[in-house]
Design a protein around this motif. Structure first.
Motif, PDB file in Angstrom:
ATOM      1  N   LEU A  65     -29.031 -68.391 -28.148  1.00 54.58           N
ATOM      2  CA  LEU A  65     -28.178 -68.448 -29.333  1.00 54.58           C
ATOM      3  C   LEU A  65     -27.277 -67.214 -29.331  1.00 54.58           C
ATOM      4  CD1 LEU A  65     -30.471 -67.738 -32.464  1.00 54.58           C
ATOM      5  CD2 LEU A  65     -30.684 -66.667 -30.255  1.00 54.58           C
ATOM      6  N   HIS A  66     -26.496 -67.043 -30.434  1.00 51.65           N
ATOM      7  CA  HIS A  66     -25.606 -65.867 -30.531  1.00 51.65           C
ATOM      8  C   HIS A  66     -24.725 -65.790 -29.274  1.00 51.65           C
ATOM      9  CE1 HIS A  66     -24.562 -61.512 -30.499  1.00 51.65           C
ATOM     10  NE2 HIS A  66     -24.658 -61.591 -31.810  1.00 51.65           N
ATOM     11  N   HIS A  67     -24.006 -66.885 -29.026  1.00 50.05           N
ATOM     12  CA  HIS A  67     -23.311 -67.029 -27.750  1.00 50.05           C
ATOM     13  C   HIS A  67     -22.087 -66.128 -27.637  1.00 50.05           C
ATOM     14  CE1 HIS A  67     -26.078 -70.113 -26.995  1.00 50.05           C
ATOM     15  NE2 HIS A  67     -25.555 -71.000 -27.796  1.00 50.05           N
ATOM     16  N   SER A 126     -31.329 -58.926 -39.232  1.00 50.31           N
ATOM     17  CA  SER A 126     -31.693 -58.118 -38.059  1.00 50.31           C
ATOM     18  C   SER A 126     -30.920 -56.807 -38.012  1.00 50.31           C
ATOM     19  CB  SER A 126     -31.463 -58.920 -36.774  1.00 50.31           C
ATOM     20  OG  SER A 126     -30.075 -59.158 -36.566  1.00 50.31           O
ATOM     21  N   HIS A 127     -29.645 -56.841 -38.370  1.00 52.17           N
ATOM     22  CA  HIS A 127     -28.833 -55.627 -38.464  1.00 52.17           C
ATOM     23  C   HIS A 127     -27.582 -55.978 -39.253  1.00 52.17           C
ATOM     24  CE1 HIS A 127     -27.179 -57.664 -34.959  1.00 52.17           C
ATOM     25  NE2 HIS A 127     -26.139 -56.850 -34.946  1.00 52.17           N
ATOM     26  N   THR A 128     -26.824 -54.968 -39.621  1.00 44.94           N
ATOM     27  CA  THR A 128     -25.795 -55.200 -40.642  1.00 44.94           C
ATOM     28  C   THR A 128     -24.407 -55.478 -40.066  1.00 44.94           C
ATOM     29  OG1 THR A 128     -25.505 -52.798 -40.841  1.00 44.94           O
ATOM     30  CG2 THR A 128     -27.004 -53.860 -42.399  1.00 44.94           C
ATOM     31  N   GLY A 151     -32.967 -60.699 -31.863  1.00 41.58           N
ATOM     32  CA  GLY A 151     -31.871 -60.015 -32.526  1.00 41.58           C
ATOM     33  C   GLY A 151     -30.834 -59.648 -31.478  1.00 41.58           C
ATOM     34  N   ASP A 152     -29.944 -58.743 -31.811  1.00 37.46           N
ATOM     35  CA  ASP A 152     -29.034 -58.229 -30.776  1.00 37.46           C
ATOM     36  C   ASP A 152     -29.784 -57.131 -30.037  1.00 37.46           C
ATOM     37  OD1 ASP A 152     -27.233 -59.982 -31.766  1.00 37.46           O
ATOM     38  OD2 ASP A 152     -25.631 -58.532 -32.096  1.00 37.46           O
ATOM     39  N   THR A 153     -29.772 -57.212 -28.706  1.00 29.82           N
ATOM     40  CA  THR A 153     -30.700 -56.391 -27.924  1.00 29.82           C
ATOM     41  C   THR A 153     -30.027 -55.778 -26.712  1.00 29.82           C
ATOM     42  OG1 THR A 153     -32.779 -56.464 -26.697  1.00 29.82           O
ATOM     43  CG2 THR A 153     -31.459 -58.465 -26.673  1.00 29.82           C
ATOM     44  N   MET A 185     -21.304 -57.825 -39.067  1.00 32.23           N
ATOM     45  CA  MET A 185     -20.792 -58.922 -39.889  1.00 32.23           C
ATOM     46  C   MET A 185     -21.242 -60.298 -39.404  1.00 32.23           C
ATOM     47  SD  MET A 185     -19.233 -59.281 -42.674  1.00 32.23           S
ATOM     48  CE  MET A 185     -18.462 -57.690 -42.949  1.00 32.23           C
ATOM     49  N   ASP A 186     -21.456 -60.449 -38.073  1.00 27.57           N
ATOM     50  CA  ASP A 186     -21.868 -61.762 -37.572  1.00 27.57           C
ATOM     51  C   ASP A 186     -23.327 -62.076 -37.918  1.00 27.57           C
ATOM     52  OD1 ASP A 186     -22.250 -59.617 -35.702  1.00 27.57           O
ATOM     53  OD2 ASP A 186     -22.725 -61.054 -34.125  1.00 27.57           O
ATOM     54  N   HIS A 187     -24.010 -61.132 -38.584  1.00 29.78           N
ATOM     55  CA  HIS A 187     -25.405 -61.353 -38.990  1.00 29.78           C
ATOM     56  C   HIS A 187     -25.592 -61.275 -40.506  1.00 29.78           C
ATOM     57  CE1 HIS A 187     -26.928 -61.062 -34.786  1.00 29.78           C
ATOM     58  NE2 HIS A 187     -25.763 -60.443 -34.664  1.00 29.78           N
ATOM     59  N   ILE A 188     -24.599 -60.719 -41.209  1.00 32.40           N
ATOM     60  CA  ILE A 188     -24.770 -60.510 -42.651  1.00 32.40           C
ATOM     61  C   ILE A 188     -23.587 -61.017 -43.472  1.00 32.40           C
ATOM     62  CG2 ILE A 188     -23.739 -58.193 -42.794  1.00 32.40           C
ATOM     63  CD1 ILE A 188     -26.174 -57.408 -44.557  1.00 32.40           C
TER      64      ILE A 188
HETATM   65 ZN   LIG Z   1     -24.271 -59.973 -33.126  1.00 28.36          ZN
END
Ligand SMILES: [Zn+2]
Length: 259
Positions: A221-223, A60-62, A174-176, A64-67
């Motif tokens: 999610l992504h708490h 979704s984006h770069t 994603g993160d929004t 660190m918590d996603h990649i």
């Molecule tokens: Zn995030």
């Protein structure tokens, strides 16, 4: 079709029992992977997910918590295929919002054992608004979010997604920045995977209800701190909202969506 959650945490320091964001949609023998936070390959493999059935990986984006787990995910696929020889000549599609991330990850992998020579081909591609891919009746579309700064004329670097198959629709925020980002994806949404790293869960739910756009299931999610520090309080707030189907997801959770 089912959703398998491998990591349910936002970009925190390590916390017990949770890892950074990663999940996959499993359908008809294929795994469609969304975000690759720390340790996702380890968690997924030990939970019984078949990493050699991964067709597409979407980031979704770069942040660190996603990649942070992407290099290790690809490394683990190669390791498993070295024993199983199931991916000869196959393509794994990697969808990224910034191809500099692939330059970095591929450079890192090239320094590992054997120069990371693979039997399978990794094909990176840049995410933009609109249809992203269709595979075996599963269709994914992307829509940018305002999570990352954006300059006029530059590509968007952060995305949410709709995932549709078998008459069912999943939306991942994603993160929004909020509702306006993902509202265009909500028509017919069965499961909304909404991040809580930047939002209060009950406020998200109330806004969706006020707009008349509550999904079949609102799954968090992504708490962030609300749920990490005060889970019971947050559950009580959600439980007090009438006519809302909700769930606070944990690592290892599975959402069954029928055929
Ligand atoms: Zn995030």
């Amino acid at each position: 079709m089912k959703i398998r959650l491998f990591g349910s945490c936002s970009g925190t320091e390590p916390v017990p029992g949770r890892h950074h964001t990663a999940f996959a949609v499993e359908r008809r023998g294929g795994l469609y992977w969304f975000d690759a936070g720390e340790s996702c390959a380890h968690t997924a493999h030990l939970s019984g997910a078949d990493l050699l059935s991964i067709r597409h990986i979407v980031i979704s984006h770069t942040h660190m918590d996603h990649i942070g787990g992407l290099a290790h995910l690809l490394w683990t696929m190669r390791k498993l295929d070295g024993h199983a020889h199931r991916l000869d000549g196959q393509t794994v599609f990697l969808h990224l919002p910034d191809l500099r991330a692939w330059d970095a990850v591929s450079s890192l992998l090239a320094l590992t054992e054997g120069g990371f020579s693979c039997r399978f081909v990794i094909r990176p591609g840049l995410i933009g608004d609109g249809p992203l891919f269709e595979d075996n009746g599963l269709a994914v579309s992307a829509l940018h979010t305002r999570h990352l700064p954006h300059a006029e004329g530059e590509p968007w670097r952060s995305f949410g997604f709709s995932i549709e198959a078998d008459g069912k629709k999943i939306v991942y925020t994603g993160d929004t920045k909020g509702y306006e980002d993902y509202a265009p994806l909500l028509d017919g949404c069965d499961v909304l995977l909404h991040e809580t790293g930047h939002h209060h869960p009950a406020e998200v739910a109330k806004r969706l209800i006020d707009e008349g756009r509550a999904p079949g299931l609102l799954a968090f999610l992504h708490h962030g701190r609300d749920i990490l520090n005060h889970p019971d309080e947050q559950k009580a707030l959600l439980a007090a909202i009438p006519d809302l189907s909700w769930r606070i997801l944990n690592d290892g959770d599975v959402i069954e969506m029928g055929e």
